[in-house]
Design a protein around this motif. Sequence first.
Motif, PDB file in Angstrom:
ATOM      1  N   ARG A   1       2.481  15.240 149.160  1.00 15.16           N
ATOM      2  CA  ARG A   1       3.454  16.312 148.996  1.00 15.16           C
ATOM      3  C   ARG A   1       4.511  16.174 150.091  1.00 15.16           C
ATOM      4  O   ARG A   1       4.176  16.041 151.268  1.00 15.16           O
ATOM      5  N   VAL A   2       5.784  16.204 149.708  1.00 11.44           N
ATOM      6  CA  VAL A   2       6.863  16.009 150.677  1.00 11.44           C
ATOM      7  C   VAL A   2       7.966  17.044 150.447  1.00 11.44           C
ATOM      8  O   VAL A   2       8.327  17.328 149.298  1.00 11.44           O
ATOM      9  N   ALA A   3       8.495  17.571 151.534  1.00  8.75           N
ATOM     10  CA  ALA A   3       9.615  18.519 151.446  1.00  8.75           C
ATOM     11  C   ALA A   3      10.662  18.181 152.483  1.00  8.75           C
ATOM     12  O   ALA A   3      10.346  17.813 153.622  1.00  8.75           O
ATOM     13  N   LEU A   4      11.920  18.289 152.091  1.00 11.62           N
ATOM     14  CA  LEU A   4      13.031  18.307 153.036  1.00 11.62           C
ATOM     15  C   LEU A   4      13.276  19.775 153.370  1.00 11.62           C
ATOM     16  O   LEU A   4      13.591  20.576 152.487  1.00 11.62           O
ATOM     17  N   THR A   5      13.092  20.135 154.627  1.00 14.99           N
ATOM     18  CA  THR A   5      13.154  21.546 154.990  1.00 14.99           C
ATOM     19  C   THR A   5      14.488  21.971 155.594  1.00 14.99           C
ATOM     20  O   THR A   5      14.774  23.158 155.690  1.00 14.99           O
ATOM     21  N   ALA A   6      15.307  21.009 155.998  1.00 14.85           N
ATOM     22  CA  ALA A   6      16.650  21.335 156.487  1.00 14.85           C
ATOM     23  C   ALA A   6      17.471  20.062 156.609  1.00 14.85           C
ATOM     24  O   ALA A   6      16.961  19.017 157.005  1.00 14.85           O
ATOM     25  N   VAL A   7      18.741  20.169 156.247  1.00 22.50           N
ATOM     26  CA  VAL A   7      19.734  19.123 156.517  1.00 22.50           C
ATOM     27  C   VAL A   7      20.928  19.866 157.098  1.00 22.50           C
ATOM     28  O   VAL A   7      21.545  20.684 156.412  1.00 22.50           O
ATOM     29  N   LYS A   8      21.260  19.604 158.348  1.00 26.66           N
ATOM     30  CA  LYS A   8      22.260  20.431 159.009  1.00 26.66           C
ATOM     31  C   LYS A   8      23.007  19.634 160.058  1.00 26.66           C
ATOM     32  O   LYS A   8      22.612  18.518 160.420  1.00 26.66           O
ATOM     33  N   ALA A   9      24.080  20.195 160.541  1.00 26.63           N
ATOM     34  CA  ALA A   9      24.848  19.604 161.634  1.00 26.63           C
ATOM     35  C   ALA A   9      24.483  20.334 162.916  1.00 26.63           C
ATOM     36  O   ALA A   9      24.453  21.560 162.966  1.00 26.63           O
ATOM     37  N   GLU A  10      24.173  19.551 163.950  1.00 30.01           N
ATOM     38  CA  GLU A  10      23.844  20.128 165.247  1.00 30.01           C
ATOM     39  C   GLU A  10      24.651  19.426 166.324  1.00 30.01           C
ATOM     40  O   GLU A  10      24.949  18.238 166.200  1.00 30.01           O
ATOM     41  N   LYS A  11      24.982  20.151 167.362  1.00 29.63           N
ATOM     42  CA  LYS A  11      25.738  19.573 168.463  1.00 29.63           C
ATOM     43  C   LYS A  11      24.966  18.407 169.063  1.00 29.63           C
ATOM     44  O   LYS A  11      23.767  18.504 169.322  1.00 29.63           O
ATOM     45  N   SER A  12      25.628  17.283 169.275  1.00 31.45           N
ATOM     46  CA  SER A  12      24.987  16.098 169.831  1.00 31.45           C
ATOM     47  C   SER A  12      24.445  16.382 171.224  1.00 31.45           C
ATOM     48  O   SER A  12      25.035  17.126 172.004  1.00 31.45           O
ATOM     49  N   VAL A  13      23.295  15.769 171.511  1.00 30.21           N
ATOM     50  CA  VAL A  13      22.673  15.890 172.829  1.00 30.21           C
ATOM     51  C   VAL A  13      22.582  14.502 173.438  1.00 30.21           C
ATOM     52  O   VAL A  13      22.198  13.544 172.770  1.00 30.21           O
TER      53      VAL A  13
ATOM     54  N   VAL B   1      -2.672   6.888 145.069  1.00 31.24           N
ATOM     55  CA  VAL B   1      -2.007   8.108 145.509  1.00 31.24           C
ATOM     56  C   VAL B   1      -1.138   8.660 144.387  1.00 31.24           C
ATOM     57  O   VAL B   1      -0.445   7.918 143.687  1.00 31.24           O
ATOM     58  N   LEU B   2      -1.208   9.953 144.201  1.00 28.76           N
ATOM     59  CA  LEU B   2      -0.353  10.687 143.273  1.00 28.76           C
ATOM     60  C   LEU B   2       0.798  11.267 144.097  1.00 28.76           C
ATOM     61  O   LEU B   2       0.563  11.992 145.058  1.00 28.76           O
ATOM     62  N   ILE B   3       2.030  10.941 143.734  1.00 30.51           N
ATOM     63  CA  ILE B   3       3.193  11.378 144.518  1.00 30.51           C
ATOM     64  C   ILE B   3       3.892  12.535 143.808  1.00 30.51           C
ATOM     65  O   ILE B   3       4.441  12.370 142.720  1.00 30.51           O
ATOM     66  N   ASP B   4       3.846  13.704 144.412  1.00 29.09           N
ATOM     67  CA  ASP B   4       4.584  14.842 143.864  1.00 29.09           C
ATOM     68  C   ASP B   4       6.087  14.626 144.080  1.00 29.09           C
ATOM     69  O   ASP B   4       6.492  13.983 145.064  1.00 29.09           O
ATOM     70  N   PRO B   5       6.925  15.174 143.219  1.00 29.97           N
ATOM     71  CA  PRO B   5       8.370  15.085 143.447  1.00 29.97           C
ATOM     72  C   PRO B   5       8.760  15.731 144.773  1.00 29.97           C
ATOM     73  O   PRO B   5       8.219  16.777 145.155  1.00 29.97           O
ATOM     74  N   VAL B   6       9.675  15.098 145.490  1.00 30.44           N
ATOM     75  CA  VAL B   6      10.189  15.672 146.738  1.00 30.44           C
ATOM     76  C   VAL B   6      10.888  16.994 146.414  1.00 30.44           C
ATOM     77  O   VAL B   6      11.612  17.098 145.418  1.00 30.44           O
ATOM     78  N   VAL B   7      10.668  17.991 147.259  1.00 28.10           N
ATOM     79  CA  VAL B   7      11.291  19.298 147.034  1.00 28.10           C
ATOM     80  C   VAL B   7      12.142  19.687 148.228  1.00 28.10           C
ATOM     81  O   VAL B   7      11.983  19.166 149.337  1.00 28.10           O
ATOM     82  N   LEU B   8      13.073  20.591 147.998  1.00 26.02           N
ATOM     83  CA  LEU B   8      13.830  21.247 149.059  1.00 26.02           C
ATOM     84  C   LEU B   8      13.142  22.572 149.324  1.00 26.02           C
ATOM     85  O   LEU B   8      13.009  23.407 148.415  1.00 26.02           O
ATOM     86  N   TYR B   9      12.679  22.769 150.545  1.00 26.34           N
ATOM     87  CA  TYR B   9      11.937  23.985 150.864  1.00 26.34           C
ATOM     88  C   TYR B   9      12.389  24.513 152.226  1.00 26.34           C
ATOM     89  O   TYR B   9      12.405  23.753 153.194  1.00 26.34           O
ATOM     90  N   PRO B  10      12.750  25.782 152.288  1.00 25.68           N
ATOM     91  CA  PRO B  10      12.893  26.735 151.184  1.00 25.68           C
ATOM     92  C   PRO B  10      14.087  26.402 150.299  1.00 25.68           C
ATOM     93  O   PRO B  10      14.690  25.345 150.470  1.00 25.68           O
ATOM     94  N   GLU B  11      14.400  27.282 149.381  1.00 26.85           N
ATOM     95  CA  GLU B  11      15.513  27.043 148.459  1.00 26.85           C
ATOM     96  C   GLU B  11      16.780  26.707 149.235  1.00 26.85           C
ATOM     97  O   GLU B  11      17.109  27.367 150.228  1.00 26.85           O
ATOM     98  N   PRO B  12      17.502  25.656 148.807  1.00 26.88           N
ATOM     99  CA  PRO B  12      18.688  25.222 149.565  1.00 26.88           C
ATOM    100  C   PRO B  12      19.792  26.271 149.565  1.00 26.88           C
ATOM    101  O   PRO B  12      19.999  26.973 148.575  1.00 26.88           O
TER     102      PRO B  12
END
Length: 218
Positions: A117-129, A62-73
């Motif tokens: 191919r891997v992307a982190l698409t959001a890192v956020k705070a959300e109200k606990s459920v 397997v060829l591993i592409d660098p992890v990206v932030l998508y869309p632009e942070p």
Amino acid sequence: MNRYVNGCCALVLLIAATATNAQGQPRYSGFIRSVPALDGQQDDTGTVSRYASPKLSGYKAVLIDPVVLYPEPKANEHIGTQTLIQIRDYFNKTLRAKVGASVKVADAAGPGVLRLRVALTAVKAEKSVLKSYQMIPSALLLFAAKDASGTSTQDVVIYGEAEVVDSVSGEQLAVAIRKGVGTQLADPKSKIKLEHVTPFLDNVSTSAAAFMASKLGR
């Protein structure tokens, strides 16, 4: 007092009615251009929706592409751009190390080589459920009271997308859409830090390595 209790009870009913549906449908960022029908499930990392093609066999590396932030942070009140970059870099390092310990990692595309191919698409705070096992009257009332007072807890939530393709033809062979929860913030005004999400990223990397090992082996 009665008015406050009645208000809390109404909020409890709303929470109870919606909490089991809080996961909703997978969210797509556009990182994966074509998303097939996915099989949703829970695992150690949170909510994951997957697809794997029956053609995913006979590959050797397997060829591993660098992890990206998508869309632009974009920085917000809970997380800065530098922290997002730290999270991306940590995930990239951990993913490569764990997958590389399980299967052969290629340096270039070629026959018999997959591309991850891997992307982190959001890192956020959300109200606990509340989880289903927490749906007891006293817990619901406490949760409602905290929400009404503006002191409800905040979960650090991470969204990610991954795609496995043939490194030569680009044919899509597997897709995973994830939503995971990191460490809770101490209060609604706290900032998200790398340590809030490292357990999730470690678990996702382990899961990715296990998946690759099941398809490739050594």
